[in-house]
Design an enzyme around this catalytic site. Structure first.
Site, PDB file in Angstrom:
ATOM      1  N   CYS A 133      -0.781 -13.942  66.620  1.00 55.19           N
ATOM      2  CA  CYS A 133      -1.549 -15.008  67.278  1.00 55.19           C
ATOM      3  C   CYS A 133      -2.479 -14.463  68.365  1.00 55.19           C
ATOM      4  CB  CYS A 133      -0.625 -16.075  67.856  1.00 55.19           C
ATOM      5  SG  CYS A 133       0.454 -15.503  69.197  1.00 55.19           S
TER       6      CYS A 133
ATOM      7  N   HIS B 286       2.501 -18.093  73.127  1.00 53.65           N
ATOM      8  CA  HIS B 286       1.652 -18.228  71.947  1.00 53.65           C
ATOM      9  C   HIS B 286       0.200 -18.290  72.406  1.00 53.65           C
ATOM     10  CE1 HIS B 286       0.430 -19.297  67.918  1.00 53.65           C
ATOM     11  NE2 HIS B 286      -0.089 -20.446  68.307  1.00 53.65           N
TER      12      HIS B 286
END
Length: 334
Positions: free
Chosen positions: A30, A272
């Protein structure tokens, strides 16, 4: 063509119509996915890479070569995983898969690897200059008033944050403010031949066409790293000459527009990364790995932070000069 392949192609076509495309999350990628979205939105970088003719000895694990290929492949809707080889290349260069990464550190590592591995040093220098923020480190002895200057540069501007509310303007001013160092922190003055109270700070020399700003949200405390979710507001356009009036005479380029925001959610140890990207037609899109949705500027502003500990918070801001943006628009229309 199978149903799964048909669905992937349909999604790629939809994303292409939006002006951006998503990237699948491969082995906790990510962070790199979000950075690739910012590189893809940096048309100035792509133009320089397109002029580069790689030599045969570049090799498979050459970062600038695989970045060039990945950015080209992202434009092709038939390629379901256009970034796969780039991820493998980074893994070979010690930016490993299945590892939580810091976006600022990876951004800096990629730019440094470009400098090291690109055979055409003139092109490498052009890429460096796209992001190069030139400053002088200044130390002034408060006894004899002599000044020691050390030229240096940043590829992104690291801004410290207060625990309370922050604005981008205040963070920039704090970066360039001088600090008085005395007692145990005093510097040795060559002229006085002893440690003396000193004013230390940075003076701006020049700004680049692409201004990358790192909001330093991670802070070490007694061996532990914590994330600051403190609020940092930032505008869509900035005038650096107004934000830093004392540096006005050194700013040939001063007006910038935001085009990418790298966002972090979660904690310092488990998080994230996603990205907000402004497309060529000045529409904002939120990209969470393979998911792409159009949003408004007010949604981007929600990344200011200051609320929940797990909320999405802006971590890196990328601005381009309005003159560079105008040049890009002129090229597209011609």
């Amino acid at each position: 063509m199978g149903m799964a392949s048909s669905i992937r192609l349909h999604l790629c076509n939809m994303n292409r119509d939006l002006g951006v495309r998503g990237l699948s999350n491969c082995s906790l990628s990510c962070c790199i996915n979000a950075l690739l979205q910012s590189f893809a939105a940096t048309t100035e970088l792509q133009e320089v890479l397109n002029r580069w003719q790689p030599s045969e000895e570049s090799g498979r694990y050459n970062v600038p070569l695989e970045l060039k290929r990945a950015l080209e492949a992202m434009k092709d809707p038939r390629q379901a995983s256009p970034h796969q080889r780039f991820l493998e290349c980074l893994h070979y260069n010690h930016i490993c898969r299945l590892t939580q990464h810091d976006a600022d550190e990876v951004f800096h590592a990629i730019l440094n690897l470009i400098q090291e591995q690109m055979s055409d040093k003139q092109i490498a220098a052009e890429i460096k200059n796209l992001y190069k923020i030139e400053v002088e480190g200044c130390s002034q002895c408060l006894d004899c008033e002599s000044v020691h200057r050390v030229p240096t540069f940043f590829l992104r501007l690291p801004l410290h944050l207060h625990d309370g509310e922050n604005t981008l303007e205040n963070c920039l001013k704090m970066f360039f403010e001088s600090q008085k160092l005395e007692d145990s922190e005093a510097f040795y003055c060559v002229k006085c031949e002893r440690k003396t109270p000193t004013d230390q700070g940075h003076k701006l020399v020049s700004l680049p066409s692409v201004l990358c700003i790192h909001l330093k949200r991670f802070r070490s405390n007694r061996g532990f790293t914590k994330k600051l979710n403190t609020k940092v507001s930032f505008p869509e356009t900035i005038n650096m000459a107004e934000m830093l009036p004392e540096e006005r005479s050194k700013l040939s380029e001063s007006r910038y527009r935001l085009y990418a925001v790298i966002v972090h959610s979660g904690t310092a140890m488990s998080g994230h990364y996603t990205a907000y990207i402004c497309s060529k037609d000045h529409k904002w899109y939120y990209i969470d790995d393979s998911r792409v949705v159009q949003v408004c500027w007010e949604t981007v502003q929600e990344t200011y932070g200051g609320e929940r500990w797990f909320s999405d918070t802006a971590y890196m801001l990328l601005y381009r000069t309005l003159s560079s943006e105008a040049a890009q628009e002129s090229v597209r229309r011609s």
